[in-house]
Design a protein around this motif. Structure first.
Motif, PDB file in Angstrom:
ATOM      1  N   ILE A 151       0.858  -1.173   0.000  1.00 54.02           N
ATOM      2  CA  ILE A 151       0.000   0.000   0.000  1.00 54.02           C
ATOM      3  C   ILE A 151       0.904   1.237   0.000  1.00 54.02           C
ATOM      4  O   ILE A 151       2.069   1.159   0.370  1.00 54.02           O
ATOM      5  CB  ILE A 151      -0.998   0.022   1.195  1.00 54.02           C
ATOM      6  CG1 ILE A 151      -0.281  -0.101   2.540  1.00 54.02           C
ATOM      7  CG2 ILE A 151      -2.055  -1.042   1.042  1.00 54.02           C
ATOM      8  CD1 ILE A 151      -1.227  -0.101   3.749  1.00 54.02           C
ATOM      9  N   THR A 155      -0.818   5.893   2.820  1.00 60.87           N
ATOM     10  CA  THR A 155      -2.025   5.123   3.126  1.00 60.87           C
ATOM     11  C   THR A 155      -1.708   4.259   4.343  1.00 60.87           C
ATOM     12  O   THR A 155      -0.640   3.664   4.419  1.00 60.87           O
ATOM     13  CB  THR A 155      -2.429   4.231   1.929  1.00 60.87           C
ATOM     14  OG1 THR A 155      -2.649   5.064   0.791  1.00 60.87           O
ATOM     15  CG2 THR A 155      -3.687   3.436   2.224  1.00 60.87           C
ATOM     16  N   GLY A 157      -2.880   1.067   7.124  1.00 61.93           N
ATOM     17  CA  GLY A 157      -3.712  -0.125   7.140  1.00 61.93           C
ATOM     18  C   GLY A 157      -3.018  -1.457   6.980  1.00 61.93           C
ATOM     19  O   GLY A 157      -1.807  -1.576   7.149  1.00 61.93           O
ATOM     20  N   ARG A 182     -10.129  -7.012  -0.004  1.00 61.60           N
ATOM     21  CA  ARG A 182      -9.511  -5.788   0.519  1.00 61.60           C
ATOM     22  C   ARG A 182     -10.530  -4.666   0.499  1.00 61.60           C
ATOM     23  O   ARG A 182     -11.048  -4.318  -0.562  1.00 61.60           O
ATOM     24  CB  ARG A 182      -8.301  -5.404  -0.331  1.00 61.60           C
ATOM     25  CG  ARG A 182      -7.090  -6.271  -0.093  1.00 61.60           C
ATOM     26  CD  ARG A 182      -6.066  -6.111  -1.196  1.00 61.60           C
ATOM     27  NE  ARG A 182      -6.527  -6.670  -2.450  1.00 61.60           N
ATOM     28  CZ  ARG A 182      -5.930  -6.481  -3.612  1.00 61.60           C
ATOM     29  NH1 ARG A 182      -4.874  -5.705  -3.677  1.00 61.60           N
ATOM     30  NH2 ARG A 182      -6.385  -7.041  -4.706  1.00 61.60           N
ATOM     31  N   TYR A 184     -11.165  -0.650   1.745  1.00 60.99           N
ATOM     32  CA  TYR A 184     -10.564   0.598   2.219  1.00 60.99           C
ATOM     33  C   TYR A 184     -11.677   1.566   2.605  1.00 60.99           C
ATOM     34  O   TYR A 184     -12.785   1.487   2.066  1.00 60.99           O
ATOM     35  CB  TYR A 184      -9.761   1.269   1.102  1.00 60.99           C
ATOM     36  CG  TYR A 184      -8.487   0.554   0.716  1.00 60.99           C
ATOM     37  CD1 TYR A 184      -7.248   1.141   0.953  1.00 60.99           C
ATOM     38  CD2 TYR A 184      -8.510  -0.691   0.075  1.00 60.99           C
ATOM     39  CE1 TYR A 184      -6.068   0.502   0.575  1.00 60.99           C
ATOM     40  CE2 TYR A 184      -7.341  -1.336  -0.301  1.00 60.99           C
ATOM     41  CZ  TYR A 184      -6.123  -0.725  -0.044  1.00 60.99           C
ATOM     42  OH  TYR A 184      -4.957  -1.353  -0.410  1.00 60.99           O
ATOM     43  N   SER A 244     -16.740   3.357   1.319  1.00 53.42           N
ATOM     44  CA  SER A 244     -16.067   2.068   1.429  1.00 53.42           C
ATOM     45  C   SER A 244     -15.693   1.657   0.009  1.00 53.42           C
ATOM     46  O   SER A 244     -16.528   1.710  -0.894  1.00 53.42           O
ATOM     47  CB  SER A 244     -17.020   1.027   2.033  1.00 53.42           C
ATOM     48  OG  SER A 244     -16.608  -0.271   1.657  1.00 53.42           O
ATOM     49  N   LEU A 302      -7.091   7.841   3.159  1.00 58.55           N
ATOM     50  CA  LEU A 302      -7.265   6.469   2.676  1.00 58.55           C
ATOM     51  C   LEU A 302      -6.675   5.493   3.687  1.00 58.55           C
ATOM     52  O   LEU A 302      -5.521   5.636   4.106  1.00 58.55           O
ATOM     53  CB  LEU A 302      -6.574   6.307   1.313  1.00 58.55           C
ATOM     54  CG  LEU A 302      -6.818   5.004   0.560  1.00 58.55           C
ATOM     55  CD1 LEU A 302      -8.304   4.796   0.229  1.00 58.55           C
ATOM     56  CD2 LEU A 302      -6.007   4.966  -0.728  1.00 58.55           C
ATOM     57  N   HIS A 303      -7.486   4.485   4.054  1.00 58.62           N
ATOM     58  CA  HIS A 303      -7.057   3.505   5.060  1.00 58.62           C
ATOM     59  C   HIS A 303      -7.495   2.110   4.633  1.00 58.62           C
ATOM     60  O   HIS A 303      -8.666   1.879   4.316  1.00 58.62           O
ATOM     61  CB  HIS A 303      -7.692   3.860   6.416  1.00 58.62           C
ATOM     62  CG  HIS A 303      -7.412   2.857   7.492  1.00 58.62           C
ATOM     63  ND1 HIS A 303      -6.143   2.624   7.988  1.00 58.62           N
ATOM     64  CD2 HIS A 303      -8.250   2.008   8.164  1.00 58.62           C
ATOM     65  CE1 HIS A 303      -6.216   1.669   8.922  1.00 58.62           C
ATOM     66  NE2 HIS A 303      -7.468   1.284   9.040  1.00 58.62           N
ATOM     67  N   ALA A 304      -6.516   1.175   4.605  1.00 54.52           N
ATOM     68  CA  ALA A 304      -6.810  -0.228   4.261  1.00 54.52           C
ATOM     69  C   ALA A 304      -7.389  -0.903   5.501  1.00 54.52           C
ATOM     70  O   ALA A 304      -6.660  -1.396   6.356  1.00 54.52           O
ATOM     71  CB  ALA A 304      -5.531  -0.921   3.802  1.00 54.52           C
ATOM     72  N   LYS A 305      -8.713  -0.914   5.586  1.00 55.46           N
ATOM     73  CA  LYS A 305      -9.401  -1.283   6.825  1.00 55.46           C
ATOM     74  C   LYS A 305      -9.562  -2.788   7.025  1.00 55.46           C
ATOM     75  O   LYS A 305      -9.362  -3.317   8.106  1.00 55.46           O
ATOM     76  CB  LYS A 305     -10.778  -0.610   6.855  1.00 55.46           C
ATOM     77  CG  LYS A 305     -11.479  -0.736   8.208  1.00 55.46           C
ATOM     78  CD  LYS A 305     -12.731   0.124   8.267  1.00 55.46           C
ATOM     79  CE  LYS A 305     -13.440   0.000   9.590  1.00 55.46           C
ATOM     80  NZ  LYS A 305     -12.660   0.491  10.733  1.00 55.46           N
ATOM     81  N   THR A 324      -9.922   2.658  12.318  1.00 60.05           N
ATOM     82  CA  THR A 324      -9.594   3.837  11.516  1.00 60.05           C
ATOM     83  C   THR A 324      -8.656   4.736  12.320  1.00 60.05           C
ATOM     84  O   THR A 324      -8.925   5.023  13.482  1.00 60.05           O
ATOM     85  CB  THR A 324     -10.881   4.605  11.162  1.00 60.05           C
ATOM     86  OG1 THR A 324     -11.786   3.692  10.532  1.00 60.05           O
ATOM     87  CG2 THR A 324     -10.596   5.763  10.223  1.00 60.05           C
TER      88      THR A 324
END
Length: 343
Positions: A151, A155, A157, A182, A184, A244, A302-305, A324
């Motif tokens: 990532i 970003t 996550g 995946r 985000y 999302s 932006l976050h890879a949740k 988050t």
């Protein structure tokens, strides 16, 4: 590298630093100008010096800096020292480990940490940390220990790391076959009218800005690789929308490029123009409010949740969710309050 590979004249141990195959539709262009579009942090004088030293090869032959590139030319840039990103120095950097067993590792990467060494970032990366904390991580096809996917630097996550050759093969196949999951969360400029949707458009390097990628459609589609992003609106906050995003493919900057393509650039995404006020009023107070949001969240929103995959040995489906980060939470809260009072 074998000397005979490039018909090298009496120069031993040249290392390949860059290689490119020129697009079919490329117009004739001086090679020094062409390479400036593809090599990050390169200056024209550095490229010209490399050509003068015989270090730029086209189809195996050294060329001068005024050589005009042609479609399908095979370009190699060679130097006497190995690429810095190949000189991996283990560094004692803490890693936020979400899950670990003998085969896999799931880590929560903070914003600001580069995943692997590259131009301008030779230390302080996740790989420098991984090689310090773990021995004998398997290399992926790009010789990067443990990495199955990556990532962007800013970003935050979840990432899965392979600890064995079996895990590397198994997980890489899942990502290639699009069976991994995946999700985000993203804050984007503007009000997205549809509650959900899918963005499709081949992604490739921007022809004029070497630091950006862009979408290529129709007759230009061959310049990019297929990319699919599914999005769903989580919350409408006036001049921004919380989304999302689920990735079907994993192209570089995919969500950032696709969102810009549909006119909803990520909030505070400097590389793609999201650090400007793209929606809203001309009031000075509003401008101050947005600048305060930028200070709270000094990166793209932006976050890879969520990350899901099948375990390489047990076959069990594994799913992980990360909280988050505080900077995104605070920024959303500011917009929430602003949109309530603006109604």
């Amino acid at each position: 590298m074998e000397e005979t590979d490039y018909n090298l004249p009496e120069k031993n141990d040249l290392y390949e630093h860059h290689s490119f195959v020129v697009d079919k539709g490329q117009q004739p262009l001086r090679i020094d100008k062409y390479l400036m579009n593809f090599i990050e942090n390169a200056t024209r004088s550095k490229i010209q010096a490399a050509a003068k030293d015989g270090n730029i090869r086209v189809n195996g032959t050294a060329v001068k800096s005024n050589y005009k590139v042609r479609p399908l030319d095979d370009i190699r840039v060679l130097f006497e020292h190995p690429p810095y990103e190949n000189l991996l120095v283990p560094e004692d950097i803490p890693i936020d480990i979400v899950y670990e067993d003998d085969e896999v590792l799931v880590v929560n990467k903070p914003a600001g940490m580069v995943v692997h060494p590259g131009h301008g970032n030779y230390s302080g990366t996740l790989i420098n940390a991984l090689t310090f904390h773990f021995d004998n991580l398997p290399n992926n096809s790009s010789e990067r220990p443990g990495l199955v996917h990556r990532i962007d630097k800013d970003t935050s996550g979840l990432l899965v790391v392979a600890k064995t050759e079996n895990a590397m093969t198994h997980l890489s196949n899942q990502f290639a076959e699009k069976t991994s999951e995946r999700e985000y969360i993203a804050l984007v400029w503007g009000n997205i009218e549809d509650d959900e949707g899918t963005i499709e458009g081949n992604i490739g390097r921007h022809p004029k800005n070497r630091l950006q990628n862009t979408v290529f459609l129709d007759e230009e589609a061959y310049k990019g690789k297929p990319a699919v992003t599914h999005f769903k609106v989580l919350e409408r906050l006036g001049y921004v929308t919380l989304l999302s995003c689920k990735l079907e493919t994993g192209r570089t900057h995919q969500i950032r490029v696709h969102m810009k393509h549909i006119g909803h650039t990520l909030f505070n995404d400097e590389r793609y123009g999201g650090e400007k006020i793209l929606k809203g009023t001309t009031f000075t107070k509003y401008k101050q409010f947005v600048e305060n949001c930028f200070k709270v969240l000094p990166r793209q929103a932006l976050h890879a949740k969520t990350l899901g995959f099948e375990h390489p040995t047990t076959g069990e489906w594994m799913s992980f969710t990360s909280e988050t980060p505080e900077d995104i939470v605070q920024c959303i809260e500011k917009w929430r309050n602003y949109s309530k009072h603006a109604e």
